[in-house]
Design a protein around this motif. Structure first.
Motif, PDB file in Angstrom:
ATOM      1  N   ALA A  10       0.913  -1.241   0.054  1.00  0.00           N
ATOM      2  CA  ALA A  10       0.038   0.129   0.053  1.00  0.00           C
ATOM      3  C   ALA A  10       0.720   1.316  -0.064  1.00  0.00           C
ATOM      4  O   ALA A  10       0.378   2.397  -0.398  1.00  0.00           O
ATOM      5  N   THR A  11       2.186   1.139   0.615  1.00  0.00           N
ATOM      6  CA  THR A  11       2.940   2.376   0.477  1.00  0.00           C
ATOM      7  C   THR A  11       3.644   2.498  -0.456  1.00  0.00           C
ATOM      8  O   THR A  11       4.781   3.517  -0.975  1.00  0.00           O
ATOM      9  N   GLY A  12       3.589   1.733  -1.676  1.00  0.00           N
ATOM     10  CA  GLY A  12       4.472   1.419  -2.940  1.00  0.00           C
ATOM     11  C   GLY A  12       5.748   0.953  -2.993  1.00  0.00           C
ATOM     12  O   GLY A  12       6.720   0.978  -3.849  1.00  0.00           O
ATOM     13  N   ILE A  13       6.022  -0.148  -1.679  1.00  0.00           N
ATOM     14  CA  ILE A  13       7.273  -0.618  -1.738  1.00  0.00           C
ATOM     15  C   ILE A  13       7.176  -1.873  -2.481  1.00  0.00           C
ATOM     16  O   ILE A  13       6.287  -2.532  -2.317  1.00  0.00           O
ATOM     17  N   PRO A  14       7.766  -2.339  -3.464  1.00  0.00           N
ATOM     18  CA  PRO A  14       7.809  -3.303  -4.443  1.00  0.00           C
ATOM     19  C   PRO A  14       8.077  -4.819  -3.537  1.00  0.00           C
ATOM     20  O   PRO A  14       8.849  -4.869  -2.848  1.00  0.00           O
ATOM     21  N   LEU A  15       7.047  -5.373  -3.873  1.00  0.00           N
ATOM     22  CA  LEU A  15       7.164  -6.922  -3.165  1.00  0.00           C
ATOM     23  C   LEU A  15       7.572  -7.946  -4.266  1.00  0.00           C
ATOM     24  O   LEU A  15       8.191  -8.828  -3.880  1.00  0.00           O
ATOM     25  N   ALA A  16       7.081  -7.889  -5.746  1.00  0.00           N
ATOM     26  CA  ALA A  16       7.608  -8.891  -6.653  1.00  0.00           C
ATOM     27  C   ALA A  16       7.628  -8.098  -8.081  1.00  0.00           C
ATOM     28  O   ALA A  16       6.935  -7.279  -8.303  1.00  0.00           O
ATOM     29  N   VAL A  17       8.760  -8.494  -8.780  1.00  0.00           N
ATOM     30  CA  VAL A  17       8.906  -7.821 -10.258  1.00  0.00           C
ATOM     31  C   VAL A  17       9.038  -9.127 -11.169  1.00  0.00           C
ATOM     32  O   VAL A  17       9.775  -9.843 -10.867  1.00  0.00           O
ATOM     33  N   THR A  18       8.418  -9.025 -12.429  1.00  0.00           N
ATOM     34  CA  THR A  18       8.727  -9.869 -13.374  1.00  0.00           C
ATOM     35  C   THR A  18       8.878  -9.092 -14.568  1.00  0.00           C
ATOM     36  O   THR A  18       8.617  -7.779 -14.934  1.00  0.00           O
ATOM     37  N   LEU A  19       9.808  -9.649 -15.767  1.00  0.00           N
ATOM     38  CA  LEU A  19      10.051  -8.850 -16.933  1.00  0.00           C
ATOM     39  C   LEU A  19       9.391  -9.858 -17.754  1.00  0.00           C
ATOM     40  O   LEU A  19       9.830 -11.054 -17.976  1.00  0.00           O
ATOM     41  N   THR A  20       8.691  -9.312 -18.877  1.00  0.00           N
ATOM     42  CA  THR A  20       8.127 -10.218 -20.012  1.00  0.00           C
ATOM     43  C   THR A  20       8.272  -9.425 -21.365  1.00  0.00           C
ATOM     44  O   THR A  20       8.570  -8.172 -21.118  1.00  0.00           O
ATOM     45  N   GLY A  21       7.942  -9.934 -22.404  1.00  0.00           N
ATOM     46  CA  GLY A  21       7.914  -9.463 -23.912  1.00  0.00           C
ATOM     47  C   GLY A  21       6.838  -8.141 -23.746  1.00  0.00           C
ATOM     48  O   GLY A  21       5.883  -8.441 -23.176  1.00  0.00           O
ATOM     49  N   GLY A  22       6.888  -7.251 -24.476  1.00  0.00           N
ATOM     50  CA  GLY A  22       6.111  -6.047 -24.798  1.00  0.00           C
ATOM     51  C   GLY A  22       4.833  -6.496 -25.214  1.00  0.00           C
ATOM     52  O   GLY A  22       3.960  -5.695 -24.872  1.00  0.00           O
ATOM     53  N   ASN A  23       4.414  -7.698 -25.740  1.00  0.00           N
ATOM     54  CA  ASN A  23       3.449  -7.923 -26.249  1.00  0.00           C
ATOM     55  C   ASN A  23       2.632  -8.823 -25.483  1.00  0.00           C
ATOM     56  O   ASN A  23       1.470  -9.324 -25.871  1.00  0.00           O
ATOM     57  N   ARG A  24       2.865  -9.108 -24.205  1.00  0.00           N
ATOM     58  CA  ARG A  24       2.289  -9.948 -23.280  1.00  0.00           C
ATOM     59  C   ARG A  24       1.102  -9.002 -22.643  1.00  0.00           C
ATOM     60  O   ARG A  24       1.413  -7.849 -22.445  1.00  0.00           O
ATOM     61  N   ASN A  25      -0.098  -9.635 -22.248  1.00  0.00           N
ATOM     62  CA  ASN A  25      -1.177  -8.921 -21.687  1.00  0.00           C
ATOM     63  C   ASN A  25      -0.939  -8.982 -20.362  1.00  0.00           C
ATOM     64  O   ASN A  25      -0.221 -10.023 -19.719  1.00  0.00           O
ATOM     65  N   ASP A  26      -1.042  -7.866 -19.831  1.00  0.00           N
ATOM     66  CA  ASP A  26      -0.595  -7.695 -17.934  1.00  0.00           C
ATOM     67  C   ASP A  26      -1.477  -8.714 -17.229  1.00  0.00           C
ATOM     68  O   ASP A  26      -0.910  -9.083 -16.186  1.00  0.00           O
ATOM     69  N   VAL A  27      -2.748  -8.840 -17.453  1.00  0.00           N
ATOM     70  CA  VAL A  27      -3.349  -9.894 -16.643  1.00  0.00           C
ATOM     71  C   VAL A  27      -2.998 -11.096 -16.726  1.00  0.00           C
ATOM     72  O   VAL A  27      -3.195 -11.936 -15.711  1.00  0.00           O
ATOM     73  N   THR A  28      -2.010 -11.743 -17.724  1.00  0.00           N
ATOM     74  CA  THR A  28      -1.515 -12.876 -17.511  1.00  0.00           C
ATOM     75  C   THR A  28      -0.434 -13.167 -16.564  1.00  0.00           C
ATOM     76  O   THR A  28       0.045 -14.022 -16.015  1.00  0.00           O
ATOM     77  N   GLN A  29       0.109 -11.955 -15.969  1.00  0.00           N
ATOM     78  CA  GLN A  29       1.151 -11.950 -15.112  1.00  0.00           C
ATOM     79  C   GLN A  29       0.712 -11.770 -13.395  1.00  0.00           C
ATOM     80  O   GLN A  29       1.484 -11.751 -12.571  1.00  0.00           O
ATOM     81  N   LEU A  30      -0.741 -11.692 -13.596  1.00  0.00           N
ATOM     82  CA  LEU A  30      -1.253 -11.362 -11.857  1.00  0.00           C
ATOM     83  C   LEU A  30      -0.737 -12.643 -11.177  1.00  0.00           C
ATOM     84  O   LEU A  30      -0.384 -12.172 -10.110  1.00  0.00           O
ATOM     85  N   ILE A  31      -1.082 -13.752 -11.369  1.00  0.00           N
ATOM     86  CA  ILE A  31      -0.922 -14.768 -10.561  1.00  0.00           C
ATOM     87  C   ILE A  31       0.353 -15.239 -10.263  1.00  0.00           C
ATOM     88  O   ILE A  31       0.988 -15.477  -9.255  1.00  0.00           O
ATOM     89  N   PRO A  32       1.195 -15.117 -11.362  1.00  0.00           N
ATOM     90  CA  PRO A  32       2.765 -15.426 -11.064  1.00  0.00           C
ATOM     91  C   PRO A  32       3.356 -14.263 -10.061  1.00  0.00           C
ATOM     92  O   PRO A  32       3.923 -14.582  -9.120  1.00  0.00           O
ATOM     93  N   LEU A  33       2.879 -13.073 -10.363  1.00  0.00           N
ATOM     94  CA  LEU A  33       3.277 -11.964  -9.407  1.00  0.00           C
ATOM     95  C   LEU A  33       3.003 -12.465  -7.934  1.00  0.00           C
ATOM     96  O   LEU A  33       3.420 -12.217  -7.065  1.00  0.00           O
TER      97      LEU A  33
END
Length: 95
Positions: A10-33
């Motif tokens: 809630a304060t903006g501190i990163p908890l997890a980060v992933t890097l994907t190709g630019g053509n991937r839909n954002d919602v597909t990374q919700l569960i892995p994050l």
């Protein structure tokens, strides 16, 4: 191109980060994050493994992913597509 997918507290501190190709839909990374969030230390007892609530914008409004988030034990607060922007100034923010 590439995309940085990020989940923060809630304060903006990163908890997890992933890097994907630019053509991937954002919602597909919700569960892995959500699965990549490390245990959060704090009060005595077992560390909390996942967030209690996830706030997301309209881009994540898919019933399939809502169910998957619930299955992980996390409450999804995801804005509905077509719904009015009536959250009130400063009450909730869909970043």
């Amino acid at each position: 191109g590439s995309k940085h997918h990020l989940i923060t507290d809630a304060t903006g501190i990163p908890l997890a980060v992933t890097l994907t190709g630019g053509n991937r839909n954002d919602v597909t990374q919700l569960i892995p994050l959500l699965q990549a969030v490390p245990p959060v230390r704090g009060k005595r007892g077992r560390p909390q493994r996942r967030p209690v609530v996830v706030l997301a914008d309209r881009g994540y409004d898919h019933d399939k992913y809502r169910r998957l988030v619930w299955d992980l034990g996390v409450k999804p607060l995801i804005a509905r597509r077509g719904a009015e922007h009536g959250s009130g100034l400063g009450t909730q923010r869909w970043v």
